[in-house]
Scaffold this motif. Structure first.
Motif, PDB file in Angstrom:
ATOM      1  N   ILE A  44      46.869 -48.067 103.223  1.00 43.47           N
ATOM      2  CA  ILE A  44      47.489 -48.022 104.545  1.00 43.47           C
ATOM      3  C   ILE A  44      46.473 -47.084 105.396  1.00 43.47           C
ATOM      4  N   LEU A  45      45.935 -45.971 104.696  1.00 43.13           N
ATOM      5  CA  LEU A  45      44.882 -44.978 105.400  1.00 43.13           C
ATOM      6  C   LEU A  45      43.683 -45.920 105.727  1.00 43.13           C
ATOM      7  N   TYR A  46      43.376 -46.592 104.692  1.00 45.34           N
ATOM      8  CA  TYR A  46      41.947 -47.356 105.027  1.00 45.34           C
ATOM      9  C   TYR A  46      42.400 -48.232 106.352  1.00 45.34           C
ATOM     10  N   SER A  47      43.362 -48.886 106.325  1.00 49.10           N
ATOM     11  CA  SER A  47      43.641 -49.781 107.556  1.00 49.10           C
ATOM     12  C   SER A  47      43.664 -49.072 108.759  1.00 49.10           C
ATOM     13  N   LEU A  48      44.451 -47.718 108.666  1.00 54.89           N
ATOM     14  CA  LEU A  48      44.280 -46.736 109.962  1.00 54.89           C
ATOM     15  C   LEU A  48      43.028 -46.523 110.279  1.00 54.89           C
ATOM     16  N   LEU A  49      42.467 -45.989 109.329  1.00 50.59           N
ATOM     17  CA  LEU A  49      40.906 -45.495 109.765  1.00 50.59           C
ATOM     18  C   LEU A  49      39.816 -46.524 109.960  1.00 50.59           C
ATOM     19  N   HIS A  50      40.068 -47.483 109.492  1.00 49.51           N
ATOM     20  CA  HIS A  50      39.037 -48.919 109.741  1.00 49.51           C
ATOM     21  C   HIS A  50      39.242 -49.026 111.170  1.00 49.51           C
ATOM     22  N   LYS A  51      40.380 -49.267 111.645  1.00 50.68           N
ATOM     23  CA  LYS A  51      40.573 -49.758 112.779  1.00 50.68           C
ATOM     24  C   LYS A  51      40.447 -48.513 113.836  1.00 50.68           C
ATOM     25  N   SER A  52      40.735 -47.536 113.468  1.00 49.87           N
ATOM     26  CA  SER A  52      40.212 -46.284 114.418  1.00 49.87           C
ATOM     27  C   SER A  52      38.821 -46.258 114.713  1.00 49.87           C
ATOM     28  N   ILE A  53      37.905 -46.417 113.745  1.00 51.06           N
ATOM     29  CA  ILE A  53      36.237 -46.767 113.776  1.00 51.06           C
ATOM     30  C   ILE A  53      35.920 -47.592 114.871  1.00 51.06           C
ATOM     31  N   ILE A  54      36.632 -49.001 114.732  1.00 46.39           N
ATOM     32  CA  ILE A  54      36.521 -49.874 115.547  1.00 46.39           C
ATOM     33  C   ILE A  54      36.981 -49.602 117.182  1.00 46.39           C
ATOM     34  N   PHE A  55      38.055 -49.065 117.182  1.00 41.92           N
ATOM     35  CA  PHE A  55      38.432 -48.453 118.519  1.00 41.92           C
ATOM     36  C   PHE A  55      37.465 -47.641 119.123  1.00 41.92           C
ATOM     37  N   TYR A  56      36.675 -46.627 118.235  1.00 45.80           N
ATOM     38  CA  TYR A  56      36.038 -45.541 118.551  1.00 45.80           C
ATOM     39  C   TYR A  56      34.720 -46.230 119.168  1.00 45.80           C
ATOM     40  N   ASN A  57      34.177 -46.938 118.393  1.00 43.84           N
ATOM     41  CA  ASN A  57      32.845 -47.797 118.854  1.00 43.84           C
ATOM     42  C   ASN A  57      33.122 -48.433 120.519  1.00 43.84           C
ATOM     43  N   GLU A  58      34.145 -49.100 120.293  1.00 43.89           N
ATOM     44  CA  GLU A  58      34.441 -49.871 121.712  1.00 43.89           C
ATOM     45  C   GLU A  58      34.669 -48.797 122.751  1.00 43.89           C
ATOM     46  N   PHE A  59      35.359 -47.887 122.515  1.00 44.73           N
ATOM     47  CA  PHE A  59      35.378 -46.472 123.597  1.00 44.73           C
ATOM     48  C   PHE A  59      34.030 -46.081 123.840  1.00 44.73           C
ATOM     49  N   LEU A  60      33.218 -46.192 122.983  1.00 44.54           N
ATOM     50  CA  LEU A  60      31.843 -45.313 123.360  1.00 44.54           C
ATOM     51  C   LEU A  60      30.920 -46.261 124.108  1.00 44.54           C
ATOM     52  N   GLN A  61      31.189 -47.782 123.732  1.00 44.32           N
ATOM     53  CA  GLN A  61      30.508 -48.636 124.375  1.00 44.32           C
ATOM     54  C   GLN A  61      31.009 -48.809 126.023  1.00 44.32           C
ATOM     55  N   LYS A  62      32.189 -48.852 126.139  1.00 44.12           N
ATOM     56  CA  LYS A  62      32.774 -49.186 127.327  1.00 44.12           C
ATOM     57  C   LYS A  62      32.594 -47.979 128.437  1.00 44.12           C
ATOM     58  N   HIS A  63      32.913 -46.582 127.804  1.00 45.94           N
ATOM     59  CA  HIS A  63      32.708 -45.419 128.864  1.00 45.94           C
ATOM     60  C   HIS A  63      31.535 -44.678 128.906  1.00 45.94           C
ATOM     61  N   PHE A  64      30.596 -44.988 127.912  1.00 37.83           N
ATOM     62  CA  PHE A  64      29.355 -44.287 127.753  1.00 37.83           C
ATOM     63  C   PHE A  64      28.050 -44.920 127.249  1.00 37.83           C
ATOM     64  N   ASN A  65      28.306 -46.377 127.281  1.00 41.11           N
ATOM     65  CA  ASN A  65      27.199 -47.307 127.308  1.00 41.11           C
ATOM     66  C   ASN A  65      26.248 -46.992 126.060  1.00 41.11           C
ATOM     67  N   ILE A  66      27.295 -46.830 124.898  1.00 39.80           N
ATOM     68  CA  ILE A  66      26.470 -46.331 123.619  1.00 39.80           C
ATOM     69  C   ILE A  66      27.069 -47.243 122.305  1.00 39.80           C
ATOM     70  N   ASP A  67      26.241 -48.034 121.704  1.00 45.26           N
ATOM     71  CA  ASP A  67      26.821 -48.820 120.517  1.00 45.26           C
ATOM     72  C   ASP A  67      26.280 -48.125 119.224  1.00 45.26           C
ATOM     73  N   LEU A  68      27.368 -47.680 118.528  1.00 43.80           N
ATOM     74  CA  LEU A  68      26.961 -47.009 117.246  1.00 43.80           C
ATOM     75  C   LEU A  68      26.368 -48.131 116.343  1.00 43.80           C
ATOM     76  N   ALA A  69      26.897 -49.397 116.242  1.00 44.33           N
ATOM     77  CA  ALA A  69      26.541 -50.298 115.407  1.00 44.33           C
ATOM     78  C   ALA A  69      24.911 -50.701 115.665  1.00 44.33           C
ATOM     79  N   GLU A  70      24.531 -50.579 116.743  1.00 47.79           N
ATOM     80  CA  GLU A  70      23.062 -50.885 116.988  1.00 47.79           C
ATOM     81  C   GLU A  70      22.220 -49.210 116.746  1.00 47.79           C
TER      82      GLU A  70
END
Length: 333
Positions: free
Chosen positions: A113-139
């Protein structure tokens, strides 16, 4: 960005990257306890960066020297962004709930359960960072979660069935699971389809007869009563004449969207681009006649799909190009 915003963003990124790196360490005690704390810290900083950048009139530091709390930051950003942020809000609330009550979960194994929550949270984080700060952690980092280990990756079935650890779990865990279901129900009622958990796509192997199947695993088989249900999901389709193959029913429309997607002229155009010695002549026509006899590579779409009458049009599986590669030379790059 202002100096304060830039500083908050950089510190936030460091916390999230640290979370991912520690999670991926082969040997690391209290993995989810530490990673959850880092994830919450990273999110709190990025939410404060968002507030500082878009609402500079809001005071992040109070007169008594304390700063705006994590819960206040989440609520404020949700109020500004709205439904688009609601799934993120519920995901963060669940992680924060675990972080604040870690001591109650020490004797229970709820890593799935914790993995599922945490993994999705990291994905949400990168999407938030991309949209509002134009930064892509994946790159920036090229980091990804690699589920490689010394035992099979745990599945929701392992965790949620009656034989799992959940059956004997503490009241704290039972309450935590119910709160996750409650969050999901609230989002559904609000018309929000985004999940707060990472989904699972699992390959299952039967030792007696080796077949691959993708399943979404859940608590019961009764879809009307369960929160999650078991169903077969085909992520890849191969048409075959093999009588021993598993039989499935696929709508005509779906076939031409997923399997037979290329019209004849597209195949010809792609062949000209790929093969150096390609000519649309007798040799090509002979090969295409053979391909038409292969149901895995060709299907005719009729105007009357029931009676198979009317003017028909030929459609081909993209795998046709692999078949043509046996007869033509691929251009050198």
């Amino acid at each position: 960005m202002s100096a304060i915003t830039e500083s908050l963003v950089e510190h936030s990124k460091s916390a999230i990257i640290g979370c991912v790196e520690l999670h991926n360490k082969p040997v690391f005690k209290f993995r989810y306890e530490v990673c959850t704390i880092l994830a919450i810290n990273g999110w709190e900083l990025i939410l404060k960066a968002y507030i500082a950048e878009h609402n500079p009139e809001v005071k992040l530091i109070r007169k008594d020297g304390t700063s705006k709390s994590f819960e206040e930051c989440v609520a404020f950003v949700t109020g500004k962004i709205g439904n688009e942020f609601r799934a993120v809000e519920e995901n963060l609330n669940k992680l924060y709930e675990f972080r604040c009550h870690i001591i109650h979960f020490y004797k229970d194994n709820i890593g799935t359960i914790l993995y599922s929550l945490l993994h999705k949270s990291i994905i949400f984080y990168n999407e938030f960072l991309q949209k509002h700060f134009n930064i892509d952690l994946a790159e920036e980092t090229n980091l990804m979660l690699l589920p490689i280990g010394f035992k099979p990756f745990v599945t929701p079935v392992d965790f949620l069935t009656k034989q799992s650890d959940l059956k004997e779990s503490s009241n704290a865990v039972q309450t935590f699971i119910k709160s996750i279901i409650g969050s999901t129900e609230k989002l559904v009622q609000e018309g929000i389809e985004e999940s707060i958990l990472t989904g699972y796509n699992i390959a299952v192997v039967n030792e007696n007869r080796i077949k691959n199947a993708d399943i979404i695993a859940g608590i019961t088989k009764n879809e009307t009563e369960s929160k999650l249900s078991v169903s077969n999901v085909l992520s890849a389709i191969k048409v075959t004449n093999d009588d021993s193959a598993k039989k499935v029913s696929i709508e005509e429309e779906t076939l031409f969207k997923t399997v037979y997607t290329q019209p004849y002229l597209t195949i010809v155009k792609q062949a000209r681009e790929i093969f150096s010695d390609f000519k649309q002549g007798a040799k090509f026509n002979r090969i295409m006649r053979e391909i038409k006899n292969n149901p895995a590579l060709h299907r005719k779409r009729f105007l009357d799909v029931v009676n198979k009458t009317g003017v028909g049009k030929d459609y081909y599986n993209p795998e046709v190009l692999n078949e043509l590669a046996k007869h033509y030379k691929i251009k050198e790059k």
